[in-house]
Enzyme design. Structure first.
Site, short mmCIF file in Angstrom:
data_model
loop_
_atom_site.label_atom_id
_atom_site.label_comp_id
_atom_site.label_asym_id
_atom_site.label_seq_id
_atom_site.Cartn_x
_atom_site.Cartn_y
_atom_site.Cartn_z
N TRP A 169 0.84 -1.21 0.00
CA TRP A 169 0.00 0.00 0.00
C TRP A 169 0.86 1.25 0.00
O TRP A 169 0.51 2.26 -0.63
CB TRP A 169 -0.96 0.00 1.18
N ASP A 170 1.99 1.23 0.70
CA ASP A 170 2.92 2.37 0.66
C ASP A 170 3.40 2.62 -0.76
O ASP A 170 3.41 3.76 -1.24
CB ASP A 170 4.15 2.07 1.54
#
Length: 402
Positions: free
Chosen positions: A164-165
């Site tokens: 997700w980062d």
């Protein structure tokens, strides 16, 4: 690096992965990125992995091609310097990337008072501004309950790659460029917020997982089996492991033929009244199919499996460590144009990647190393704010810059 965004100047005040990777993507496409760091480094300046003497390889990997200005932002005079850099004039300037809170001296409203057409791309944890990181968002979304083997029982299994980062950083760069194009047409600046939680939710929505959970319930664990098609890890006769995947009908027929399993698979299909040309059928009956492939692949050495798979255009890969892959796999060779061996702030020399995209009509510009902390402070203050050497010396003497 490429020159496409060379007319843009981006100022970054961010830590961890999403914000810095957003600015990194822009820098590797040519944008001038000025990173404002606290004197002594921010909260991720020493983050692992580190060199033998404790220098962060993580930090210098994310800061390639940027210029570093070190300012004491704990003092009003230092905060004003940061604001001046972010809101400095220029047609391609006024672009700000941050993961700082939405309130305070770096709020969009406070900054836009100095430059109304400012564009702020702000990475958030949760949509409401509450803090979160990749791993806490992933836990909240339930992904660790469907990761791993059913042998993990009631234990959650975290992922290793901060997906997700990384996706958020790339999406924030894309969103900032969309806002910049809007400003070109209208003159209007704006704040763009990109929460990790929203990126994760939209990714799960795009891939059908939200609809699946809402209509059929939570997905159970399937271990290394590929959900919805045929795929799993298998052991070879010499103790190696391979990942074999067959999603399309052509991939399936090629795999079956490569292992001489046509008769056995046809007999099983007849027995189960199944049509294995459909990928969903192959997943539904995976427990009946896997033993056939366990036996066939288990009778071959890795070299024999490679010969058959490559001759049959099978979708597969052997399992290998990252270091083995870098040393021996020509597809992952660090001698490719993507990489350049550089001397880094850690004192180490190793290959560093440039932009992942290849623009075949434009040659690459050499990859630039990460800056030393505060390396460009004097240069940036002189260029962007037109400060004199005397004034810069006074700021040094006062301990406001380093």
């Amino acid at each position: 690096m490429y020159p496409f965004l060379s007319d843009l100047r981006v100022v970054e005040c961010a830590s961890f992965i999403a914000g810095p990777s957003c600015a990194l993507h822009l820098a590797q496409l040519g944008a001038q990125v000025i990173r404002i760091d606290p004197i002594g480094g921010g909260m991720d300046f020493n983050r692992w992995p580190v060199s033998a003497d404790g220098r962060s390889l993580y930090w210098e990997g994310l800061q390639k091609g940027k210029r570093s200005v070190a300012i004491d932002m704990g003092r009003p005079e230092g905060r004003q310097l940061a604001v001046d850099l972010i809101t400095a004039p220029g047609a391609g300037a006024g672009l700000f990337v941050t993961n700082y809170p939405q309130q305070g001296f770096l709020s969009h409203e406070a900054l836009a008072a100095h430059r109304p057409d400012l564009i702020t791309a702000r990475v958030l944890g949760w949509r409401d501004g509450a803090p979160a990181v990749d791993y806490t968002v992933n836990a909240a979304l339930g992904m660790p309950w469907i990761t791993g083997s059913d042998r993990n029982g009631e234990e959650p299994v975290n992922h290793v790659v901060p997906a997700w980062d990384l996706v958020t950083g790339a999406y924030a760069a894309f969103a900032l460029m969309a806002a910049e194009r809007h400003r070109l047409r209208t003159g209007q600046g704006q704040e763009v917020t990109v929460p990790l939680s929203d990126v994760a939710l939209t990714c799960l929505g795009h891939t059908g997982q939200l609809a699946e959970a809402l209509t059929t319930g939570d997905r159970p664990r399937y271990g290394n089996a590929l959900f919805g098609a045929f795929g799993r890890d298998f052991a070879t006769a010499d103790g190696q492991r391979v990942m074999v995947v067959a999603i399309t009908a052509r991939q399936w027929s090629g795999l079956v033929k490569a292992l001489d399993l046509q008769a056995a698979v046809a007999a099983l299909a007849s027995q189960l009244h199944a049509d294995f040309t459909e990928e969903g059928q192959r997943f539904t009956h995976r427990q009946a199919l896997f033993p056939l492939f366990d036996k066939a692949i288990g009778a071959l050495t890795l070299a024999q499996a490679r010969e058959r798979f490559e001759a049959g255009s099978v979708l597969w890969s052997s399992y290998q460590t990252l270091r083995t892959a870098l040393d021996t796999d020509p597809r992952l060779a660090l001698a490719a144009p993507l990489f350049e061996t550089l001397g880094h702030p850690s004192g180490l020399h190793y290959p560093a990647p440039g932009a992942a995209a290849s623009f075949h009509g434009t040659p690459r510009v050499p990859v630039q190393r990460a800056p030393h902390l505060g390396e460009h402070t004097d240069q940036v203050l002189a260029e962007v704010l037109s400060l004199s050497p005397t004034r810069i010396g006074q700021l040094h003497d006062a301990g406001l810059i380093a």
